[in-house]
Design a protein around this motif. Sequence first.
Motif, PDB file in Angstrom:
ATOM      1  N   ASN A 170     -15.579  -3.706  -8.536  1.00 38.86           N
ATOM      2  CA  ASN A 170     -15.709  -4.061  -7.127  1.00 38.86           C
ATOM      3  C   ASN A 170     -15.149  -5.429  -6.830  1.00 38.86           C
ATOM      4  O   ASN A 170     -14.471  -5.632  -5.833  1.00 38.86           O
ATOM      5  N   HIS A 184      -7.753  -7.362  -2.288  1.00 34.87           N
ATOM      6  CA  HIS A 184      -7.659  -7.144  -0.850  1.00 34.87           C
ATOM      7  C   HIS A 184      -7.856  -8.442  -0.051  1.00 34.87           C
ATOM      8  O   HIS A 184      -7.769  -8.426   1.173  1.00 34.87           O
ATOM      9  N   TYR A 222     -23.505   8.902  -1.101  1.00 33.82           N
ATOM     10  CA  TYR A 222     -23.078   8.982  -2.514  1.00 33.82           C
ATOM     11  C   TYR A 222     -23.647   7.842  -3.349  1.00 33.82           C
ATOM     12  O   TYR A 222     -24.061   8.041  -4.488  1.00 33.82           O
ATOM     13  N   ARG A 269     -10.740   2.098  -9.301  1.00 33.45           N
ATOM     14  CA  ARG A 269     -12.059   2.000  -8.699  1.00 33.45           C
ATOM     15  C   ARG A 269     -12.549   3.352  -8.172  1.00 33.45           C
ATOM     16  O   ARG A 269     -13.726   3.664  -8.268  1.00 33.45           O
ATOM     17  N   GLU A 270     -11.631   4.137  -7.619  1.00 34.75           N
ATOM     18  CA  GLU A 270     -12.044   5.477  -7.155  1.00 34.75           C
ATOM     19  C   GLU A 270     -12.547   6.309  -8.332  1.00 34.75           C
ATOM     20  O   GLU A 270     -13.515   7.056  -8.214  1.00 34.75           O
ATOM     21  N   ARG A 306     -15.885   4.950  -9.218  1.00 31.41           N
ATOM     22  CA  ARG A 306     -16.891   5.337  -8.236  1.00 31.41           C
ATOM     23  C   ARG A 306     -17.447   6.726  -8.549  1.00 31.41           C
ATOM     24  O   ARG A 306     -18.640   6.978  -8.427  1.00 31.41           O
ATOM     25  N   VAL A 308     -17.950  12.055  -3.831  1.00 26.24           N
ATOM     26  CA  VAL A 308     -17.770  10.652  -3.438  1.00 26.24           C
ATOM     27  C   VAL A 308     -17.595  10.447  -1.935  1.00 26.24           C
ATOM     28  O   VAL A 308     -17.799   9.355  -1.437  1.00 26.24           O
ATOM     29  N   VAL A 314      -7.095   0.318  -6.748  1.00 28.26           N
ATOM     30  CA  VAL A 314      -7.822   1.262  -5.890  1.00 28.26           C
ATOM     31  C   VAL A 314      -8.124   2.551  -6.666  1.00 28.26           C
ATOM     32  O   VAL A 314      -9.232   3.082  -6.634  1.00 28.26           O
ATOM     33  N   TYR A 354     -11.483  -5.263  -6.867  1.00 30.83           N
ATOM     34  CA  TYR A 354     -11.013  -4.581  -5.657  1.00 30.83           C
ATOM     35  C   TYR A 354     -11.041  -5.533  -4.454  1.00 30.83           C
ATOM     36  O   TYR A 354     -10.081  -5.614  -3.684  1.00 30.83           O
ATOM     37  N   HIS A 355     -12.139  -6.250  -4.318  1.00 33.36           N
ATOM     38  CA  HIS A 355     -12.243  -7.148  -3.164  1.00 33.36           C
ATOM     39  C   HIS A 355     -11.277  -8.324  -3.298  1.00 33.36           C
ATOM     40  O   HIS A 355     -10.751  -8.819  -2.299  1.00 33.36           O
ATOM     41  N   LEU A 398      -2.102  -3.124  -6.413  1.00 26.62           N
ATOM     42  CA  LEU A 398      -3.213  -2.818  -5.512  1.00 26.62           C
ATOM     43  C   LEU A 398      -3.606  -1.340  -5.593  1.00 26.62           C
ATOM     44  O   LEU A 398      -4.786  -1.004  -5.713  1.00 26.62           O
ATOM     45  N   LYS A 419       0.818  -1.217   0.000  1.00 19.09           N
ATOM     46  CA  LYS A 419       0.000   0.000   0.000  1.00 19.09           C
ATOM     47  C   LYS A 419       0.850   1.264   0.000  1.00 19.09           C
ATOM     48  O   LYS A 419       0.357   2.342  -0.318  1.00 19.09           O
ATOM     49  N   MET A 456     -21.656  -6.221  -1.050  1.00 14.28           N
ATOM     50  CA  MET A 456     -20.243  -5.901  -1.238  1.00 14.28           C
ATOM     51  C   MET A 456     -19.911  -5.845  -2.718  1.00 14.28           C
ATOM     52  O   MET A 456     -19.335  -4.882  -3.203  1.00 14.28           O
ATOM     53  N   SER A 457     -20.299  -6.914  -3.435  1.00 18.93           N
ATOM     54  CA  SER A 457     -19.840  -6.986  -4.824  1.00 18.93           C
ATOM     55  C   SER A 457     -20.547  -5.947  -5.691  1.00 18.93           C
ATOM     56  O   SER A 457     -20.007  -5.498  -6.696  1.00 18.93           O
TER      57      SER A 457
END
Lengths: 306, 481
Positions: free
Chosen positions: A106, A113, B239, A87-88, A91, B234, A84, A109-110, A80, A73, B57-58
């Motif tokens: 998603n 992690h 959001y 995905r940001e 989002r 966000v 992230v 991302y999961h 990773l 990180k 989650m997904s």
Amino acid sequence: MLSRVADAVFWMARYMERTDNVLRMLRTNYIASQDEIQNFDWQLWVDGLSARSEAVVKVSNYREALRYLVLDKENDSSVLINIVRARENARSVQDYITKEVWQCMNDYYHLIHSSSTEQLLIENDPVTAIDNLLRESVLFYGTVDITMSRGEGYTFLNLGKYLERSLRTLDLLELKMQEIDAGGNEAMHWKYLLYSLSGYEFHTKRYKNALVSPDVLDQVFMNTQFPHSVLYSLHQAERYFRRLDSISLPEHFKEMSFLLGKSISNLQYGINSNAPAAEVRTVIVNTRAEIKMVAHKLAIFYFGYS
Amino acid sequence: MSSTDFLSDYSVRPNVWDEMYWQGNIREHYQLFFDSLIQASVTELSHKDDLAKKLFMSQGITFTVYNDGEGIEKIFPFDIIPRIITAKEWEQIELGIKQRIKALNIFLRDIYHDQFIIKDGVIPAALIHSCPGFLREMVNVNVPFDIYTHISGIDLIRDSDGSFYVLEDNLRTPSGVSYMLENRNMTYRIFPGLLPKNNVRSVKDYPDLLLKNLRLLAKQQKNEPTVVVLTPGVFNSAYFEHTTLARLMGVDLVEGRDLVVDNAKVYMKTTAGLKQVDVIYRRVDDEFLDPLVFNPDSILGVSGIYYAYRKGNVVIVNAPGNGVADDKAIYPYVPHMIRYYLNEEPVLKTVPTYGMDEPEHFKHVFANIHKMVIKKTNESGGYGMLMGHAADEKQVAVYKKEVEKNPRQFIAQPIISLSSVPCFINGKVQPRHVDLRPFSLYGPDGIEIVPGGLTRVALREGSLVVNSSQGGGSKDTWILG
């Protein structure tokens, strides 16, 4: 579409492309380090893949290198962190991309992690970990292809993808040349370069000689049937860019067309595959600067940067 | 699981209306669902619970807690067992909410224009003018179709006799509607076949109705108006809801930095240049809407947007200034408004409310503190409350001092015990307290309410606080056809 949204879609695509490229490369390097290359120099890759400004991290073995390059990180360039960031970006344009693409991001991302990924990478078989991640990556490309409308967003997404791909190929080639300089069998290094670009099979079918520099450089720079070649990527970027004609200010469109056209011409007519390594290096540096200029102007003309 | 096993852990607290269980029997409207439920084993229910968590989650139905740069994903707790409301009960709810919204809307129009309600002595002027939600900037501003409360969420609770009470009105930017929609999507994944079998009414029309209203609001100016949803960004905990609504309506989701005002018109910055915006469904509070008029430090809003609004060049939904109508100190006057403006008797009950600025009320409330809850008039989300039955003497004393400092900012109500419904918690079906927030849409065609709402549940045993920030969760709400 909103400039902010175009910007985020562009960067989402860039981070995803970067992730895919880095993972393919790491997979190949790991296999090379296990099988053929004694004392594989992971430090070269750790240095080469890190942002220039970062403090140099020392790795002593392949596990440490993989952990740093994939999961760390603190490493601004780790896989990773790329995911992230992708995905940001996704989002912030969740309403614009399809629900399926968002869900795909998603899951990716999961997965990165998850403890299972870490365990496979650090303690068990890293290839399985990387393959699992790469599966999410191709799912992303497929989902984009199947669900996204062919509007402006799709155009910016592909611009991001192909500009990033051309940069990745240049970076990878540059690192490989450093490895060759350090010694070892040249043909073997070229083979792993092509594996990293998913282009080894293509090479054996298309080129008759056994992995010689001119052929490899021709494929990686110029072959328009090879989807990771710099020229193919720039052609694709140009093809998508032309779709922006109707929404662009004429002077912006003209300048962008000029920049893209120039970088393509320079590549097509400005390089000789038989050229000495020093000359190839200069081409890499110049082409990279031209592509970065294209991305920079795109940000100013379309994404509202000043 | 047999019916007896199922109910062995189900102990309803005294003086609580349980919506499923009554004097050893299952209520009629729960019977069909109950029969399906007891066929499932605890393991099966746990699997369903896990599946729901995984799906949330997904699908990224999460909120992010940010620390150290990278956020931690959390899901809002969801309980798999739906809450069931009969058609007859819903009819009353719908009637009552429509009546209430209508009166509150007239109140807003009146309070920002002629103020007849003050002149006729129904509501004291001091109460209105001491209300932080009252915006002087809205006085004499004409809003399209005289509609202020386009989207409202009225919170309802049920007392021990089962009758519905209004707990509070949310007329500013009520949230939760995306959870109403997503919880339903979850139910058909975890209980296949049960929705049609129980004849549950659909909630999926909500985004279409909302978009229809938003477009109609600008129809006077334009045939094809541009509608956007304005989000703080966000980092806002709602959001996910903003993106869901924008996606389902097919409109752009904008942030303040995407908008610019020129010549009293609002534009968004697109790749092809500026494009005029006609209707803004804003999820940014009044205070942050326009730094030139309200909070000058706000970067969430747009400079000059309020001027464009006053000129009638853009519609802002909900109208600014609604905070004066859902202030907790105004709440006890809503039944008076209904009688005054509509000449009708209120359909829904109101919880007795004591303004703490009255010395007699103050004395009465602190004499009976264990039966009372004290709330701040301008806070929501369950913050700043004192639940008398759960507080010790020290806490009461501290809170009393707070109230003494500024009594206008506090009201007190007797604690209403809130009805309970079955929830699947730690492998057992147990009763937990709930409220209900149906969402009503007020457009030029009138008031519409989709048959459903957000049921919030206090997941801690015995707790009466349902807010998500205070350990609350939610569940699907079935209105039977």
